[in-house]
Design a protein around this motif. Structure first.
Motif, mmCIF file in Angstrom:
data_model
loop_
_atom_site.group_PDB
_atom_site.id
_atom_site.type_symbol
_atom_site.label_atom_id
_atom_site.label_comp_id
_atom_site.label_asym_id
_atom_site.label_seq_id
_atom_site.Cartn_x
_atom_site.Cartn_y
_atom_site.Cartn_z
ATOM 1 N N GLN A 14 4.417 -8.742 12.988
ATOM 2 C CA GLN A 14 3.901 -8.093 11.822
ATOM 3 C C GLN A 14 2.647 -7.444 12.037
ATOM 4 O O GLN A 14 2.221 -6.402 11.176
ATOM 5 C CB GLN A 14 3.904 -9.205 10.376
ATOM 6 N N ASP A 68 -1.060 -10.054 5.106
ATOM 7 C CA ASP A 68 -2.039 -9.133 4.836
ATOM 8 C C ASP A 68 -3.236 -10.022 3.977
ATOM 9 O O ASP A 68 -4.287 -9.879 4.191
ATOM 10 C CB ASP A 68 -1.927 -7.811 4.206
ATOM 11 N N ARG A 74 1.090 -3.347 1.595
ATOM 12 C CA ARG A 74 2.306 -3.375 2.314
ATOM 13 C C ARG A 74 3.554 -4.452 1.942
ATOM 14 O O ARG A 74 4.362 -4.751 2.705
ATOM 15 C CB ARG A 74 2.158 -3.551 3.898
ATOM 16 N N ARG A 133 6.531 -0.842 3.145
ATOM 17 C CA ARG A 133 6.042 -1.762 4.221
ATOM 18 C C ARG A 133 5.691 -1.036 5.442
ATOM 19 O O ARG A 133 6.540 -0.826 6.501
ATOM 20 C CB ARG A 133 7.100 -2.824 4.575
ATOM 21 N N SER A 167 3.037 -7.531 2.028
ATOM 22 C CA SER A 167 3.030 -8.478 3.019
ATOM 23 C C SER A 167 1.906 -9.583 2.810
ATOM 24 O O SER A 167 0.636 -9.426 2.541
ATOM 25 C CB SER A 167 2.448 -7.816 4.260
ATOM 26 N N HIS A 195 11.226 -6.617 8.597
ATOM 27 C CA HIS A 195 11.473 -7.413 7.481
ATOM 28 C C HIS A 195 12.786 -7.158 6.942
ATOM 29 O O HIS A 195 13.479 -8.399 6.567
ATOM 30 C CB HIS A 195 10.320 -6.550 6.548
ATOM 31 N N TYR A 208 -2.042 -7.873 -1.066
ATOM 32 C CA TYR A 208 -0.666 -8.175 -0.889
ATOM 33 C C TYR A 208 0.185 -6.664 -1.281
ATOM 34 O O TYR A 208 1.025 -6.527 -0.456
ATOM 35 C CB TYR A 208 0.105 -9.282 -1.854
#
Lengths: 319, 506
Positions: B197, B413, B408, A71, B410, A82, B405
């Motif tokens: 983020q 994204d 990362r 990440r 996430s 996170h 996805y």
């Protein structure tokens, strides 16, 4: 595909931890499921290298799968913010680096605060080293400092980023020697190597790993450790030369606050065992192994917080 | 050196190594042809498997995956107008129109042949001239990065089919998107809109899927056709035809390969830009530049020869300096270090067999693409054409979301991808193309970084900081190239009008 599985797993984990909270706090059989060992940086970086080294032995010692999840972003901030929101069950932890986790929340809204993260174990440091090209006129640190005094700002020092270990070490040197050099931040440690080789900067403040790997091109002038270290035989420390510059990047594993003590113990003892087994190999690669448990790590952070706050304050970078 | 070369060759031509090449190219093809699965990710996952291998075998496997995934990006570029890797952006420009004209399979075969030739030329060049090539990487300082980025941005002028203004607008939009996140120099956060983020900025691949794949999916879905309008009526194409198309213009293949090699060597600029520069050069030097963008096979040749040559280019700084030229090369550097091997100039002296064996294996992998490309290409091409749109659209949409996805892990994204996709679909109707936006997004951060670092250095060594942008002959060479790129299309247009006028007066 594996991502949907991961997602399902994290849901299952959340449910499991919720149930655990309702019953008893004792989780003697930790770990019993997949562990997510998060990497907040890109593949191929120094966290990645160490995590890949640890992955297999961790799986053998803990008897469960260890998944490395990426990440990246914001110099690690995306990953750490996170992790702080993950269930505090010990199944999710991340590679971290200092000064990042201390300096980022001080200089901007990083999405997390240093105290929201629980540093479980610190496995190595990469001390900062001032290097020049082999054919540089600067033979010693004194030469370098004299040149900087003669023409303030004319010497360029390259390194990674702003408020990074490289940068803070350079700032410490400027303070200790009362000199001014021009700091040139690069987007990563990789591009700094050809930049020094090509003469685009005068010197680099770099990590011990980079200095060791490029020892056939670069000459180290001084190391920012308390005492001389084995990987740079005969290279003086800044302190020996009269400049109080001690700076290193520390790496280790951190999780969210509130992981049960017993689980922390399992993680810490596993990482400690592996770290001792890999001691020699890591030194060859330019890492200086340390073996700090949660308490020693917390002490380190508290000490550095005070120092960084002062340094960043002087730079006018505090948020 | 000859000894090491021969020993390296012997080590690569064993059954084990060839098997690893076969496995690697197959994995790479899959990874490259699925938008969102990246070579970097695949290599990172493979690194632990290489622990148990000897260093050369491990590098052979990783190199094969890298080579092949670069090539795999061409498949989606041609079939669904979506570059599977950033290096294949230029392949969409003529590959997709070729597919629309019923030449999908021919386009894939041409891409295959060009990739093989580009890869081989680059490998030979690297073996012959590793050390002078390293000089290129070293000479590139902040000012040169800035001018390379400007050169890349000036390609917009040449790539814009239609309005130059709209092309520049697209480029500016891309650069604006590229500023989201933490600024490279001061570390300030920019355009986060309260979402921490977003500190990581907009990931290039997430944006690419959004820019290219989503508008295509929307278009397919609203067009109510039964299958992709990739016309398949022509039947199968012969490989010989593809080879003759590629070799007919030997200068194009050669030039594109050299461009790919040189740009691949420059750490950071890498193969994302190589394809576009080569494409532009092919278009510029062609007698009939207006045929580009409408399905000219030479466009596909230029892009693919160059992005595969860039693979061999990016291992030069990796092996000689220990500096990765691209994200996948960064993972390979990590793998080398884990095996206790220290890249750098000593590598060729100390582990010559490994260094040469690895470079040679990239050539073997390039050759393996011929087999994988011809067999796999036909298969994938037929499969995509045979699947009805009602299944194809949700299928690709699923892969796109997964890909965005997984970058990362996430969900943000995924939303970014969908948002950019809808935006790209809407602005396409007013003539904004995705390629200039992508170019701005790739080059904006490089330009910013190069500019600010030059100014800092300029403040230290010159009276006027901006002199740092002009104090080196390489900067001036790049500036000259920028001018040629910008004004060539105008000159060409003027000359065409003149000859037309002359013909008209007769």
């Amino acid at each position: 595909m594996s991502h949907t599985v991961l997602k399902a797993k994290s849901l299952a984990l959340a449910a499991a931890s919720a149930m655990a909270l309702m019953s008893t706090p004792a989780l003697a059989d930790f770990p019993s499921g997949t562990i997510t060992y998060l990497n907040p940086f890109s593949p191929g970086g120094e966290c990645d290298i160490v995590q890949r080294m640890q992955q297999n032995p961790m799986q053998e010692k803990m008897g469960v799968d260890v998944v490395i999840e990426y990440r990246e972003g914001g110099g690690g901030a995306v990953g750490w913010s996170h992790v702080k929101d993950q269930p505090a069950d010990g199944y999710t932890f991340a590679c971290f680096s200092i000064p990042h986790i201390i300096a980022q929340p001080m200089t901007r809204d990083a999405g997390y605060e240093t105290d929201e993260l629980h540093v479980l174990y610190t496995y190595h440091s990469t001390p900062q080293v001032l290097v020049v090209r082999n054919d540089s006129p600067f033979e010693t640190l004194e030469d370098f400092i004299e040149a900087a005094q003669a023409a303030p700002g004319s010497i360029t020092v390259g390194g990674t980023g702003t408020a990074s270990g490289n940068h803070l070490a350079t700032v410490r040197l400027m303070r200790a020697a009362d000199i001014t050099v021009t700091w040139i931040p690069f987007p990563g440690s990789g591009p700094t190597i050809p930049a020094l080789q090509g003469g685009h900067v005068t010197a680099l403040m770099t990590n011990s790993t980079m200095a060791v790997q490029n020892s056939d091109h670069f000459r180290p002038l001084a190391v920012a450790t308390e005492e001389q270290i084995d990987m740079f035989p005969g290279v003086p420390t800044f302190r020996e030369l009269g400049y109080d510059v001690v700076e290193a990047i520390y790496r280790g594993a951190l999780g969210p606050r509130g992981i049960p003590e017993e689980n922390i113990e399992v993680i810490v003892s596993t990482l400690d065992e592996i770290n001792r087994e890999q001691d020699e190999r890591k030194q060859e690669m330019g890492f200086q192994p340390v073996f700090y448990g949660p308490d020693e790590s917390a002490e380190l952070i508290e000490r550095l917080k005070v120092e960084y706050e002062e340094l960043l304050g002087e730079l006018g970078m505090l948020n | 050196m000859i000894d090491d070369l021969l020993r390296g060759l012997a080590a690569v031509l064993t059954f084990d190594s060839l098997l690893l090449v076969a496995i690697g190219t197959t994995v790479g093809l899959f990874v490259g042809s699925v938008p969102g699965l990246t070579a970097t990710m695949a290599l990172a996952l493979l690194v632990p498997f290489t622990f148990t291998m000897d260093p050369l075998s491990g590098m052979v496997l990783l190199g094969a995956v890298y080579t092949s995934s670069m090539f795999g990006g061409a498949f989606t570029a041609i079939l669904i107008n979506t570059p599977g890797t950033p290096g294949a952006i230029a392949t969409t420009l003529d590959g997709y129109p070729m597919a629309k004209n019923g030449k999908a399979e021919l386009a894939i075969l041409v891409a295959t042949v060009a990739s093989v030739v580009g890869g081989l030329i680059a490998v030979i060049a690297v073996i012959a001239m590793a050390s002078p090539l390293t000089d290129i990487a070293i000479r590139f300082g902040p000012a040169q990065y800035f001018w390379v980025a400007v050169l890349g941005l000036s390609l917009i002028a040449a790539l814009s089919t239609g309005s130059l203004f709209k092309g520049l607008l697209g480029g500016a939009l891309g650069m604006l998107i590229g500023t989201i996140g933490i600024s490279p120099l001061g570390g300030e956060s920019r355009f986060l809109f309260g979402y921490s983020q977003l500190q990581g900025g907009v990931q290039l691949l997430v944006a690419l899927i959004g820019l290219f794949a989503i508008p295509e999916l929307i278009r397919l879905a609203v067009s109510a056709t039964k299958s992709v309008d990739v016309d398949y009526s022509r039947g199968s194409e012969s490989l010989l035809h593809a080879i003759s198309l590629t070799v007919r213009r030997p200068w194009n293949v050669l030039r594109s390969s050299i461009i790919g090699l040189v740009i691949g060597i420059i750490p950071g600029a890498g193969n994302n830009v190589a394809g576009l520069v080569a494409y532009n050069e092919a278009k510029r030097s062609d007698k009939n530049p207006s045929s580009f963008g409408k399905g000219n096979a030479q466009g596909v040749v230029a892009s693919e020869a160059s992005n595969n040559a860039a693979v061999a280019g990016s291992v030069v700084p990796l092996l000689t300096l220990g500096v990765p030229g691209s994200p996948p090369a960064a993972v390979m550097l990590g793998a080398l270090m884990l095996h206790g091997i220290r890249p750098g100039s000593a590598l060729f002296a100390e582990s010559g067999t490994l260094a040469y064996g690895f470079i040679l294996s990239l050539g073997v992998s390039a050759l393996a693409l011929l087999v994988v490309g011809v067999l796999g290409g036909r298969l994938i091409c037929r499969a995509v054409c045979a699947v009805p749109v009602t299944y194809l659209v949700p299928g690709i949409a699923f892969m796109s979301i997964l890909g965005a996805y997984s970058m990362r892990n996430s969900i943000i994204d995924v939303f970014i991808m969908i948002g950019i996709g809808i935006f790209a679909y809407l602005v396409r109707h007013i003539g904004l193309q995705p390629a200039p936006i992508a170019l701005g997004l790739i080059l904006g951060p490089i330009a910013e970084q190069g500019f600010s670092m030059s100014m800092l250095r300029g403040g230290a060594v010159h009276d006027v900081p901006a002199y740092a942008l002009f104090d080196n002959w390489m900067s001036w060479a790049l500036i000259a190239m920028v001018f040629v790129t910008l004004f060539w299309p105008i000159l060409q247009e003027a000359r065409r009008k003149k000859t037309e006028a002359a013909e008209g007066s007769e």
